[in-house]
Design a protein around this motif. Structure first.
Motif, PDB file in Angstrom:
ATOM      1  N   LEU A 136      58.191  78.918   8.225  1.00  0.00           N
ATOM      2  CA  LEU A 136      58.675  77.569   7.792  1.00  0.00           C
ATOM      3  C   LEU A 136      58.938  76.734   9.100  1.00  0.00           C
ATOM      4  CD1 LEU A 136      61.097  78.797   4.901  1.00  0.00           C
ATOM      5  CD2 LEU A 136      58.728  77.556   4.918  1.00  0.00           C
ATOM      6  N   PHE A 137      59.623  77.436   9.924  1.00  0.00           N
ATOM      7  CA  PHE A 137      60.246  76.703  11.098  1.00  0.00           C
ATOM      8  C   PHE A 137      59.666  76.948  12.501  1.00  0.00           C
ATOM      9  CE2 PHE A 137      63.478  77.821   7.865  1.00  0.00           C
ATOM     10  CZ  PHE A 137      63.710  76.222   7.413  1.00  0.00           C
ATOM     11  N   GLY A 138      58.396  77.466  12.387  1.00  0.00           N
ATOM     12  CA  GLY A 138      57.739  77.753  13.668  1.00  0.00           C
ATOM     13  C   GLY A 138      57.798  76.522  14.786  1.00  0.00           C
ATOM     14  N   ARG A 139      57.575  75.219  14.192  1.00  0.00           N
ATOM     15  CA  ARG A 139      57.206  74.092  15.132  1.00  0.00           C
ATOM     16  C   ARG A 139      58.609  73.837  15.644  1.00  0.00           C
ATOM     17  NH1 ARG A 139      52.910  70.693  14.374  1.00  0.00           N
ATOM     18  NH2 ARG A 139      54.202  68.977  14.811  1.00  0.00           N
ATOM     19  N   ASP A 140      59.714  74.292  15.278  1.00  0.00           N
ATOM     20  CA  ASP A 140      61.217  73.782  15.629  1.00  0.00           C
ATOM     21  C   ASP A 140      61.353  74.652  17.193  1.00  0.00           C
ATOM     22  OD1 ASP A 140      61.641  72.555  13.509  1.00  0.00           O
ATOM     23  OD2 ASP A 140      63.174  74.017  12.889  1.00  0.00           O
ATOM     24  N   ARG A 141      60.648  75.663  17.384  1.00  0.00           N
ATOM     25  CA  ARG A 141      60.641  76.359  18.722  1.00  0.00           C
ATOM     26  C   ARG A 141      59.911  75.822  19.841  1.00  0.00           C
ATOM     27  NH1 ARG A 141      55.961  79.644  19.899  1.00  0.00           N
ATOM     28  NH2 ARG A 141      54.428  79.659  18.068  1.00  0.00           N
ATOM     29  N   LEU A 142      59.055  74.816  19.418  1.00  0.00           N
ATOM     30  CA  LEU A 142      58.190  74.077  20.503  1.00  0.00           C
ATOM     31  C   LEU A 142      58.910  72.637  20.876  1.00  0.00           C
ATOM     32  CD1 LEU A 142      54.746  73.960  18.569  1.00  0.00           C
ATOM     33  CD2 LEU A 142      55.496  75.730  20.142  1.00  0.00           C
ATOM     34  N   GLY A 143      58.782  72.521  22.354  1.00  0.00           N
ATOM     35  CA  GLY A 143      59.311  71.289  22.933  1.00  0.00           C
ATOM     36  C   GLY A 143      58.552  70.262  22.226  1.00  0.00           C
ATOM     37  N   PRO A 144      58.940  68.959  22.576  1.00  0.00           N
ATOM     38  CA  PRO A 144      58.616  67.661  21.920  1.00  0.00           C
ATOM     39  C   PRO A 144      57.276  67.423  22.547  1.00  0.00           C
ATOM     40  CG  PRO A 144      60.528  67.216  23.364  1.00  0.00           C
ATOM     41  CD  PRO A 144      60.384  68.738  23.298  1.00  0.00           C
ATOM     42  N   VAL A 145      56.842  67.718  23.659  1.00  0.00           N
ATOM     43  CA  VAL A 145      55.608  67.661  24.152  1.00  0.00           C
ATOM     44  C   VAL A 145      54.725  68.867  24.371  1.00  0.00           C
ATOM     45  CG1 VAL A 145      56.271  65.221  25.059  1.00  0.00           C
ATOM     46  CG2 VAL A 145      56.479  67.429  26.515  1.00  0.00           C
ATOM     47  N   ALA A 146      55.153  69.763  23.748  1.00  0.00           N
ATOM     48  CA  ALA A 146      54.367  71.145  23.827  1.00  0.00           C
ATOM     49  C   ALA A 146      53.023  70.794  23.530  1.00  0.00           C
ATOM     50  CB  ALA A 146      54.950  72.157  22.882  1.00  0.00           C
TER      51      ALA A 146
END
Length: 339
Positions: A136-146
């Protein structure tokens, strides 16, 4: 009831009984032509956004298109990629309008929390290895320009905010030609729902000959872990996952074995929504979807009022009836049943 004419295009959503409609109901309709999913995909999903041609789509759908039925849930967007941030979902709506402007659009919706829990189970059954929070929240661990943000897309909560896509179809086709139904109503009374649904569109189908058995049963907790473990040894069939070692042929074999085990009913009761989503996630999603759910409830009430006017043979707007529509409780349950 108004006699709805034109092709019937059932766009989903995912996890709302589309498998049963595709395998059992629509093939049994005797006065319309149900086209296979492959035809729907070829007509509306195969071409890129800048290469889609309505004439080519019509050619793939064949002649006498006014009596066809299509049912393909990916027309509403991919389940595990959020319709590519809604871009595919929106683009496909335009493709359908340009190809079949007189279509009747069918959209089934489901309580978002229930749909999300079911989507996660589908992710695991389809090859996923991650737990629910990572899904569900995997993208939250990525930086804004990852760079990963530009690669394989993942779960997006916006995909289950149905009201926006429904409103877009309303603008393209007119609300009278967009038919919204609740999966919960179908599940509560499949036979009664199917009878009313067939009557609405004038479908000739022998309901007493249909298979009313459960499709795609949810696994129990033990089998959920077994699926996740088995999925570590195949690269198929979802993008967002881990793979320790790819064993050719293992995906198909493991699906067959695990689904057979699931069908036996010997590995615990099927998981329910609250077995999958914790209270924090439920509160988060209930808050996020509250405005969309209110819009869905209003949309369903408006549809009920239009149906009532059609049954009563009212040719034009009647102010007293319109007031009763706004103040009366709809015969359809609202979409705001909290998880």
């Amino acid at each position: 009831m108004r006699n709805y004419r034109g092709p019937i295009i059932h766009i989903g959503y995912h996890k709302t009984g589309t498998t049963w409609f595709q395998d059992i109901f629509y093939p049994a309709v005797r006065n319309r032509r149900y086209l296979p999913r492959a035809v729907a995909r070829a007509a509306f999903l195969e071409a890129g956004a800048l290469h889609f041609e309505p004439d080519q789509a019509r050619h793939r759908l064949g002649q006498d298109r006014d009596d066809i039925i299509l049912c393909e849930e990916n027309l509403s967007g991919g389940l595990h990629n959020g319709g590519l941030a809604g871009n595919l979902s929106k683009d496909v709506a335009g493709r359908i309008r340009d190809t079949l402007p007189g279509a009747q659009i069918v959209i089934f919706v489901r309580d978002p929390c229930s749909a999300i829990a079911s989507a996660y189970l589908q992710y695991v059954k389809g090859g996923g290895t991650f737990g629910i929070h990572r899904y569900l929240f995997g993208r939250d661990r990525l930086g804004p320009v990852a760079p990963e943000r530009d690669e394989a897309p993942g779960f997006r909560r916006e995909h289950f905010d149905y009201a926006r896509l429904i409103a877009y179809y309303d603008r393209l086709f007119g609300a009278d030609n967009v038919h919204v139904f609740r999966y919960e109503d179908f599940r509560a009374d499949p036979r009664g729902f199917a009878a009313a649904y067939a009557a609405r569109f004038g479908l000739d189908v022998a309901l007493d000959r249909l298979d009313w058995g459960t499709r795609n049963p949810s696994p129990g907790r033990l089998l959920l872990w077994a699926f996740r473990a088995a999925n570590l040894f195949t690269r198929r069939a979802v993008a967002d996952k881990d793979c320790l070692l790819h064993l050719p042929g293992w995906y198909g074999l493991s699906r067959k074995l695990l689904r057979r085990a699931n069908a036996s009913g010997r590995f615990g009761r099927p998981l329910r929504m609250r077995d999958i989503l914790d209270e924090g996630a439920i509160a988060h999603f209930n808050d996020y979807y509250r405005h969309g759910e209110a819009a869905i409830a209003d949309r369903l009430e408006q549809q009920t009022c239009r149906d009532a006017k059609s049954r009563d043979g009212m040719a034009g707007p009647a102010p007293s009836y319109a007031r009763s529509c706004r103040t009366a409780t709809s015969s359809l349950p609202t979409m705001t049943q909290h998880c």
